[in-house]
Structure formats: C-alpha cells, structure tokens
Design a protein around this motif. Structure first.
Motif, PDB file in Angstrom:
ATOM      1  N   UNK A  89      35.274  -0.022   8.759  1.00  0.00           N
ATOM      2  CA  UNK A  89      34.144   0.887   8.570  1.00  0.00           C
ATOM      3  C   UNK A  89      32.950   0.153   7.968  1.00  0.00           C
ATOM      4  N   UNK A  90      33.229  -0.624   6.925  1.00  0.00           N
ATOM      5  CA  UNK A  90      32.141  -1.374   6.274  1.00  0.00           C
ATOM      6  C   UNK A  90      31.508  -2.343   7.272  1.00  0.00           C
ATOM      7  N   UNK A  91      32.368  -3.051   8.025  1.00  0.00           N
ATOM      8  CA  UNK A  91      31.865  -4.013   9.003  1.00  0.00           C
ATOM      9  C   UNK A  91      30.945  -3.337  10.022  1.00  0.00           C
ATOM     10  N   UNK A  92      31.382  -2.149  10.489  1.00  0.00           N
ATOM     11  CA  UNK A  92      30.581  -1.425  11.480  1.00  0.00           C
ATOM     12  C   UNK A  92      29.245  -1.000  10.882  1.00  0.00           C
ATOM     13  N   UNK A  93      29.285  -0.575   9.599  1.00  0.00           N
ATOM     14  CA  UNK A  93      28.055  -0.102   8.971  1.00  0.00           C
ATOM     15  C   UNK A  93      27.075  -1.242   8.678  1.00  0.00           C
ATOM     16  N   UNK A  94      27.642  -2.396   8.334  1.00  0.00           N
ATOM     17  CA  UNK A  94      26.791  -3.515   7.933  1.00  0.00           C
ATOM     18  C   UNK A  94      26.254  -4.282   9.148  1.00  0.00           C
ATOM     19  N   UNK A  95      27.007  -4.244  10.243  1.00  0.00           N
ATOM     20  CA  UNK A  95      26.659  -5.088  11.391  1.00  0.00           C
ATOM     21  C   UNK A  95      25.229  -4.911  11.932  1.00  0.00           C
ATOM     22  N   UNK A  96      24.663  -3.681  11.982  1.00  0.00           N
ATOM     23  CA  UNK A  96      23.279  -3.588  12.499  1.00  0.00           C
ATOM     24  C   UNK A  96      22.292  -4.439  11.706  1.00  0.00           C
ATOM     25  N   UNK A 105      21.864 -13.162  18.133  1.00  0.00           N
ATOM     26  CA  UNK A 105      22.244 -11.798  18.482  1.00  0.00           C
ATOM     27  C   UNK A 105      21.055 -11.015  19.017  1.00  0.00           C
ATOM     28  N   UNK A 106      19.861 -11.302  18.432  1.00  0.00           N
ATOM     29  CA  UNK A 106      18.658 -10.618  18.913  1.00  0.00           C
ATOM     30  C   UNK A 106      18.419 -10.965  20.378  1.00  0.00           C
ATOM     31  N   UNK A 107      18.615 -12.248  20.702  1.00  0.00           N
ATOM     32  CA  UNK A 107      18.461 -12.671  22.088  1.00  0.00           C
ATOM     33  C   UNK A 107      19.457 -11.945  22.986  1.00  0.00           C
ATOM     34  N   UNK A 108      20.735 -11.923  22.518  1.00  0.00           N
ATOM     35  CA  UNK A 108      21.777 -11.255  23.306  1.00  0.00           C
ATOM     36  C   UNK A 108      21.443  -9.784  23.519  1.00  0.00           C
ATOM     37  N   UNK A 109      20.964  -9.180  22.417  1.00  0.00           N
ATOM     38  CA  UNK A 109      20.609  -7.765  22.480  1.00  0.00           C
ATOM     39  C   UNK A 109      19.502  -7.543  23.502  1.00  0.00           C
ATOM     40  N   UNK A 110      18.524  -8.437  23.450  1.00  0.00           N
ATOM     41  CA  UNK A 110      17.405  -8.345  24.375  1.00  0.00           C
ATOM     42  C   UNK A 110      17.892  -8.471  25.818  1.00  0.00           C
TER      43      UNK A 110
END
Ligand SMILES: [Zn+2]
Lengths: 166, 177
Positions: A89-96, A105-110
């Motif tokens: 849960x913590x990992x999911x919340x912190x990941x953004x 990751x920004x590149x991947x997201x793009x």
C-alpha cells in the motif's frame, strides 16, 4: 393403552419435554406401573452414565500445547500478511511522487501516453477491422474487478479462501 | 471450567494472549470430549479442537456478550462436528488407546470402556441426538433447529437411541451401579 404406547413419552418425560397434559398422563401411569417406572429409571441412569463416562474420556496430554502452537502460527501468518499488505500500500501511494522525479520514468510515461493516444485514435478503425464486441470488453473488466476484490479481501483477512466466502 | 470466565473472555477480546492460554487450558478438554463423543475418532476429535480454537481466535470479536461464551463455544463445536459428520463418515479406529496414567482415574475402567464402546456402536443419528441431549444439555427445540429435523423426530430419535444404547449395554453384560 398398553405400556408400549407410553414408552416414547416416558423418554420425553424424563427430559421434561412433554406438555402439561401429557406429563400428567405419564405421571399417573408411572404411579401404577412398575415396569414403566423401571424404564423411566433406566433412562435417567443411562443419561447420568453417559455424561459421567464422556466426562472421564482421556484427553491427549499434548492437546493444549498443540492448539496454542497452531494459534501462534496463525497469528504469525496474519502479522506477516499484514506487513506485506502495508508495504505494498505504501509503495503504491508513494510511487507517483517517485515517478514524477525520475527522468527515465517520465520518458516511459510519455512514451506510453503517446502510444495509448495513437491506439485510442485508431480504435474506431481497429474496431471495424476486428470483431471485438464491447460486451466482451465489459465482461472481462467486471471479472477482473471481482477477482481483484476477492484477493484483496483474502489478503486483508489473512484466512483461507473458503472462509472468505462463507 | 473457568471461574471468572466473563473476565477472561473480555481480556481475550482485547487481545490478551495469557487470557487466551487460560481459555484453551480450561476448554480444550471439554471440546475434545464433545468431539470424541460425536465422532468417535481421536484424530477427528483433535482436528475439531484445533479448528474450534482457530475459529474462537478469529471470531471472538463477534461474540455479543462475554457471559454467553460457553453457549457460543458449544454451538460452534457442535456445528463443526455435524459438518464433518455430514461430509464424511469417520474412519473407524480399531481400539481407543488409553495411556497407563489415565487408567488410575477411575476404578471401574472396564465399565467405562464398555459404555464408550456401546456409544460407538450407535449409528450417527442416534449418537448425535444423545450427545446433544445428555452431554451438551440442549432441549428438543434446539436439537431440532440444529439438525434441521422436526420436533417429533427428535423425540422419537432420542427414544430409539436410548433403547438401542440400553440394549447394547445389556447384551455386553454391563452392570448397572
Ligand atoms: Zn406401563
């Protein structure tokens, strides 16, 4: 009425399970009939005997210990699962937040955004080519959601699957 | 079985491990004997004890009143046994193994074995109602509800079970005290 007709009621009589009227009838008969009195007495004794003998059934000496041990195991399992769940849960919340700060990751997201956009624009055309029914997509999503909820409930309770549903 | 039961149960509900140990100590014998009386198989009885206390551990929070613990546990154990009896006929065990030390508890040990053996010979339906009535102290209405059978059937079944048990004991040469 002969004695055999009384017998079932004599059994219920010793249990105090007869209606008041029935009880009086049986009581009256018992006062007159020694054979039925004997039967009532036998039933009473049988019950006492039954209780007394179950009460002295030997219990395995290790019983309490083994129960406590399996409870401890259960407790540890629960704690373990809860730890995992909290971690995820913590990992999911912190990941953004992490993603925002990671250039890779920004590149991947793009890239995925662009790819998804392209697919989205092509969707009408794709739908025309492939006979994908919207109903199938809907059904698939629903099943995925149900399975997801089921696993989360299992995880949170930390108990076996059949008990989650019961 | 436990003097200040309500207190102990209250402590267990608030997560007191020592109180739980007290509870297991005080009740595992009772649960085992009940399960044994119904199943007549030591292994099944042990399994029931394990299952019962796991259930207690998980769901004692659902118990409304602490003083109702005994009734709650009895029902829980009965249901576990009835479920198991429904699922499979217990594998008959040739001999009940008694340890030497437990022999000293009662002088008329042969008589005890005779009664236990006789109960074992009853069919499951008869054993069920006798244990529920004589050992657990349920009334006919409660037995009817738990076994999902009519009240009249409970009455006739208990009567038949008693006659059968009496007959087995007479045939085995049991001496009435
Ligand atoms: Zn008579």
């Amino acid at each position: 009425m002969d004695c055999r007709a009384y017998a079932p009621n004599i059994s219920a009589y010793v249990d105090g399970e007869l209606s008041q009227a029935e009880q009086l009838v049986v009581k009256h008969h018992l006062e007159q009939c020694s054979e039925c009195r004997q039967l009532a007495d036998d039933f009473l004794h049988l019950g006492e005997n039954f209780r007394a003998n179950i009460n002295i059934l030997p219990v395995p000496y290790y019983l309490t210990q083994s129960v406590l041990l399996s409870l401890k195991r259960e407790h540890n399992k629960l704690t373990h699962l809860q730890m995992w769940f909290t971690g995820i849960t913590i990992a999911v919340m912190v990941s953004p937040i992490l993603i925002l700060f990671s250039p890779l990751l920004t590149t991947l997201l793009h890239l995925s955004y662009v790819a998804f956009g392209a697919i989205w624009r092509m969707l009408p055309a794709l739908l025309q080519i492939m006979p994908v029914s919207l109903l199938a997509v809907g059904a698939g999503t629903t099943i995925a959601i149900i399975v997801g909820i089921y696993f989360i409930r299992t995880l949170m309770r930390g108990i076996s699957y059949d008990e989650v549903l019961s | 079985m436990i003097d200040n039961l309500a207190d102990i149960v209250e402590k267990v509900r608030s997560g007191d491990a020592t109180a739980f140990t007290t509870l297991v100590n005080g009740y595992s014998g009772y649960v085992y004997r009940t399960a044994f009386a119904l199943m007549h198989n030591p292994q099944d009885a042990e399994d029931i004890v394990q299952e019962a206390f796991l259930k207690v551990y998980r769901s004692i929070g659902q118990l409304q009143e602490s003083y109702a613990f005994h009734t709650w546990l009895t029902r829980l154990v009965t249901n576990l046994c009835l479920d198991r009896l429904k699922k499979h006929t217990p594998t008959p065990v040739a001999e009940i193994s008694y340890s030497a030390s437990s022999r000293d508890i009662t002088p008329d040990w042969d008589q005890h074995l005779m009664v236990i053996e006789a109960v074992k010979q009853l069919n499951i339906e008869h054993r069920e109602v006798l244990v529920m009535r004589e050992w657990q102290g349920y009334d006919y209405k409660e037995i009817a509800a738990m076994l999902k059978i009519p009240l009249g059937t409970v009455k006739s079944r208990i009567y038949a079970a008693r006659l059968h048990l009496k007959q087995i004991l007479n045939n085995s040469g049991y001496i009435k005290e």
